[in-house]
Design a protein around this motif. Structure first.
Motif, PDB file in Angstrom:
ATOM      1  N   LEU A   1       0.833  -1.209   0.000  1.00 12.37           N
ATOM      2  CA  LEU A   1       0.000   0.000   0.000  1.00 12.37           C
ATOM      3  C   LEU A   1       0.868   1.259   0.000  1.00 12.37           C
ATOM      4  CD1 LEU A   1      -2.820  -1.070   2.470  1.00 12.37           C
ATOM      5  CD2 LEU A   1      -2.962  -0.875  -0.021  1.00 12.37           C
ATOM      6  N   GLU A   2       2.007   1.220   0.700  1.00 11.68           N
ATOM      7  CA  GLU A   2       2.932   2.360   0.681  1.00 11.68           C
ATOM      8  C   GLU A   2       3.498   2.581  -0.717  1.00 11.68           C
ATOM      9  OE1 GLU A   2       5.983   1.746   3.561  1.00 11.68           O
ATOM     10  OE2 GLU A   2       4.569   1.743   5.234  1.00 11.68           O
ATOM     11  N   ILE A   3       3.823   1.509  -1.417  1.00 12.05           N
ATOM     12  CA  ILE A   3       4.348   1.635  -2.777  1.00 12.05           C
ATOM     13  C   ILE A   3       3.299   2.258  -3.690  1.00 12.05           C
ATOM     14  CG2 ILE A   3       5.107   0.327  -4.806  1.00 12.05           C
ATOM     15  CD1 ILE A   3       6.445  -1.647  -2.845  1.00 12.05           C
ATOM     16  N   CYS A   4       2.036   1.877  -3.517  1.00 11.21           N
ATOM     17  CA  CYS A   4       0.950   2.427  -4.343  1.00 11.21           C
ATOM     18  C   CYS A   4       0.804   3.930  -4.149  1.00 11.21           C
ATOM     19  CB  CYS A   4      -0.370   1.754  -4.001  1.00 11.21           C
ATOM     20  SG  CYS A   4      -0.456   0.032  -4.430  1.00 11.21           S
ATOM     21  N   ASP A   5       1.052   4.403  -2.936  1.00 10.51           N
ATOM     22  CA  ASP A   5       0.882   5.819  -2.625  1.00 10.51           C
ATOM     23  C   ASP A   5       2.085   6.673  -2.996  1.00 10.51           C
ATOM     24  OD1 ASP A   5      -1.637   5.430  -1.654  1.00 10.51           O
ATOM     25  OD2 ASP A   5      -0.990   5.197   0.430  1.00 10.51           O
ATOM     26  N   ASP A   6       3.218   6.055  -3.292  1.00 10.22           N
ATOM     27  CA  ASP A   6       4.456   6.789  -3.568  1.00 10.22           C
ATOM     28  C   ASP A   6       4.463   7.257  -5.025  1.00 10.22           C
ATOM     29  OD1 ASP A   6       6.947   7.869  -3.536  1.00 10.22           O
ATOM     30  OD2 ASP A   6       8.020   5.989  -3.231  1.00 10.22           O
ATOM     31  N   ALA A   7       4.197   8.540  -5.241  1.00 12.55           N
ATOM     32  CA  ALA A   7       4.126   9.084  -6.607  1.00 12.55           C
ATOM     33  C   ALA A   7       5.489   9.148  -7.284  1.00 12.55           C
ATOM     34  CB  ALA A   7       3.505  10.475  -6.575  1.00 12.55           C
ATOM     35  N   ALA A   8       6.566   9.030  -6.512  1.00 12.73           N
ATOM     36  CA  ALA A   8       7.909   9.089  -7.091  1.00 12.73           C
ATOM     37  C   ALA A   8       8.268   7.787  -7.820  1.00 12.73           C
ATOM     38  CB  ALA A   8       8.932   9.358  -5.997  1.00 12.73           C
ATOM     39  N   ARG A   9       7.560   6.717  -7.502  1.00 14.48           N
ATOM     40  CA  ARG A   9       7.849   5.439  -8.152  1.00 14.48           C
ATOM     41  C   ARG A   9       7.200   5.391  -9.533  1.00 14.48           C
ATOM     42  NH1 ARG A   9       9.764   1.288  -4.688  1.00 14.48           N
ATOM     43  NH2 ARG A   9       9.698   1.949  -2.518  1.00 14.48           N
ATOM     44  N   PRO A  10       7.748   4.585 -10.436  1.00 16.77           N
ATOM     45  CA  PRO A  10       7.146   4.461 -11.770  1.00 16.77           C
ATOM     46  C   PRO A  10       5.737   3.868 -11.701  1.00 16.77           C
ATOM     47  CG  PRO A  10       9.333   3.473 -11.711  1.00 16.77           C
ATOM     48  CD  PRO A  10       8.986   3.841 -10.315  1.00 16.77           C
ATOM     49  N   ARG A  11       4.900   4.253 -12.655  1.00 20.42           N
ATOM     50  CA  ARG A  11       3.506   3.805 -12.681  1.00 20.42           C
ATOM     51  C   ARG A  11       3.405   2.289 -12.743  1.00 20.42           C
ATOM     52  NH1 ARG A  11      -0.770   2.621 -16.168  1.00 20.42           N
ATOM     53  NH2 ARG A  11      -2.744   3.508 -15.490  1.00 20.42           N
ATOM     54  N   ARG A  12       4.316   1.662 -13.467  1.00 22.03           N
ATOM     55  CA  ARG A  12       4.314   0.207 -13.622  1.00 22.03           C
ATOM     56  C   ARG A  12       4.431  -0.483 -12.258  1.00 22.03           C
ATOM     57  NH1 ARG A  12       8.818  -2.700 -13.664  1.00 22.03           N
ATOM     58  NH2 ARG A  12      10.050  -0.834 -14.036  1.00 22.03           N
ATOM     59  N   LEU A  13       5.304   0.029 -11.390  1.00 16.17           N
ATOM     60  CA  LEU A  13       5.470  -0.559 -10.061  1.00 16.17           C
ATOM     61  C   LEU A  13       4.255  -0.309  -9.176  1.00 16.17           C
ATOM     62  CD1 LEU A  13       9.199   0.274  -9.283  1.00 16.17           C
ATOM     63  CD2 LEU A  13       8.215  -1.890 -10.020  1.00 16.17           C
ATOM     64  N   ARG A  14       3.672   0.878  -9.304  1.00 13.79           N
ATOM     65  CA  ARG A  14       2.490   1.192  -8.491  1.00 13.79           C
ATOM     66  C   ARG A  14       1.299   0.324  -8.886  1.00 13.79           C
ATOM     67  NH1 ARG A  14       1.438   7.027  -9.349  1.00 13.79           N
ATOM     68  NH2 ARG A  14       2.774   6.777 -11.140  1.00 13.79           N
ATOM     69  N   THR A  15       1.106   0.075 -10.182  1.00 16.63           N
ATOM     70  CA  THR A  15      -0.018  -0.763 -10.602  1.00 16.63           C
ATOM     71  C   THR A  15       0.210  -2.215 -10.181  1.00 16.63           C
ATOM     72  OG1 THR A  15       0.931  -1.073 -12.797  1.00 16.63           O
ATOM     73  CG2 THR A  15      -0.654   0.707 -12.536  1.00 16.63           C
ATOM     74  N   ARG A  16       1.442  -2.689 -10.291  1.00 15.34           N
ATOM     75  CA  ARG A  16       1.740  -4.060  -9.875  1.00 15.34           C
ATOM     76  C   ARG A  16       1.505  -4.218  -8.379  1.00 15.34           C
ATOM     77  NH1 ARG A  16       7.629  -5.750 -10.366  1.00 15.34           N
ATOM     78  NH2 ARG A  16       7.354  -4.900 -12.452  1.00 15.34           N
ATOM     79  N   SER A  17       1.902  -3.218  -7.607  1.00 18.09           N
ATOM     80  CA  SER A  17       1.690  -3.269  -6.160  1.00 18.09           C
ATOM     81  C   SER A  17       0.206  -3.230  -5.816  1.00 18.09           C
ATOM     82  CB  SER A  17       2.400  -2.108  -5.479  1.00 18.09           C
ATOM     83  OG  SER A  17       3.784  -2.285  -5.563  1.00 18.09           O
ATOM     84  N   ALA A  18      -0.571  -2.474  -6.569  1.00 19.02           N
ATOM     85  CA  ALA A  18      -2.017  -2.417  -6.316  1.00 19.02           C
ATOM     86  C   ALA A  18      -2.657  -3.778  -6.580  1.00 19.02           C
ATOM     87  CB  ALA A  18      -2.658  -1.358  -7.197  1.00 19.02           C
ATOM     88  N   ARG A  19      -2.241  -4.439  -7.637  1.00 23.07           N
ATOM     89  CA  ARG A  19      -2.786  -5.769  -7.938  1.00 23.07           C
ATOM     90  C   ARG A  19      -2.409  -6.766  -6.844  1.00 23.07           C
ATOM     91  NH1 ARG A  19      -0.569  -4.764 -13.477  1.00 23.07           N
ATOM     92  NH2 ARG A  19      -2.271  -3.760 -14.583  1.00 23.07           N
ATOM     93  N   TYR A  20      -1.147  -6.713  -6.416  1.00 25.62           N
ATOM     94  CA  TYR A  20      -0.681  -7.629  -5.385  1.00 25.62           C
ATOM     95  C   TYR A  20      -1.365  -7.334  -4.053  1.00 25.62           C
ATOM     96  CZ  TYR A  20       2.536 -10.420  -2.616  1.00 25.62           C
ATOM     97  OH  TYR A  20       3.073 -11.345  -1.771  1.00 25.62           O
ATOM     98  N   ALA A  21      -1.552  -6.061  -3.737  1.00 25.52           N
ATOM     99  CA  ALA A  21      -2.229  -5.687  -2.491  1.00 25.52           C
ATOM    100  C   ALA A  21      -3.666  -6.193  -2.484  1.00 25.52           C
ATOM    101  CB  ALA A  21      -2.200  -4.171  -2.310  1.00 25.52           C
ATOM    102  N   ALA A  22      -4.355  -6.121  -3.613  1.00 22.62           N
ATOM    103  CA  ALA A  22      -5.733  -6.619  -3.685  1.00 22.62           C
ATOM    104  C   ALA A  22      -5.761  -8.138  -3.490  1.00 22.62           C
ATOM    105  CB  ALA A  22      -6.360  -6.240  -5.025  1.00 22.62           C
ATOM    106  N   ALA A  23      -4.794  -8.830  -4.065  1.00 23.12           N
ATOM    107  CA  ALA A  23      -4.733 -10.284  -3.883  1.00 23.12           C
ATOM    108  C   ALA A  23      -4.440 -10.641  -2.426  1.00 23.12           C
ATOM    109  CB  ALA A  23      -3.670 -10.876  -4.802  1.00 23.12           C
ATOM    110  N   LEU A  24      -3.526  -9.903  -1.791  1.00 22.73           N
ATOM    111  CA  LEU A  24      -3.234 -10.134  -0.372  1.00 22.73           C
ATOM    112  C   LEU A  24      -4.458  -9.855   0.499  1.00 22.73           C
ATOM    113  CD1 LEU A  24       0.328  -8.632   0.130  1.00 22.73           C
ATOM    114  CD2 LEU A  24      -0.360 -10.983   0.494  1.00 22.73           C
ATOM    115  N   ALA A  25      -5.140  -8.765   0.220  1.00 20.70           N
ATOM    116  CA  ALA A  25      -6.325  -8.406   1.001  1.00 20.70           C
ATOM    117  C   ALA A  25      -7.409  -9.468   0.847  1.00 20.70           C
ATOM    118  CB  ALA A  25      -6.852  -7.049   0.569  1.00 20.70           C
TER     119      ALA A  25
END
Length: 98
Positions: A20-44
């Motif tokens: 969730l922290e990676i998803c909120d970090d605007a400094a990271r590339p969009r590709r990493l944020r979307t991958r983290s969002a997908r993984y976070a949803a699977a974990l949740a």
């Protein structure tokens, strides 16, 4: 056995927090944020924070459902759709951005 189960659950919750922290970090590339969002949803979902319905949210068909993120900034806000409805939703998002 209970200790192992509790430790595994704590580890999964910690991993969810990192994603969730990676998803909120605007400094990271969009590709990493979307991958983290997908993984976070699977974990949740595996932790029971998100419940998977038995039918598509739009057409109510009983098929294999896919998670659809309307906004990757909200990784736990997902809609469960069948593949046909998911394609329509992706098309809607693509044309809303353009």
């Amino acid at each position: 056995m209970k200790k192992i189960r509790r430790k595994r659950e704590r580890d999964l919750i910690a991993r969810l927090g990192r994603q969730l922290e990676i998803c909120d970090d605007a400094a990271r590339p969009r590709r990493l944020r979307t991958r983290s969002a997908r993984y976070a949803a699977a974990l949740a979902e595996s932790l029971g924070l998100i419940e998977r319905p038995r039918r598509c949210s739009w057409c109510r068909r009983r098929q294999r459902l896919q998670r659809h993120h309307w906004d990757y900034g909200e990784p736990l806000n997902v809609t469960f759709l069948c593949p046909d409805c998911h394609a329509v939703a992706d098309h809607m998002v693509a044309h809303a951005i353009a």
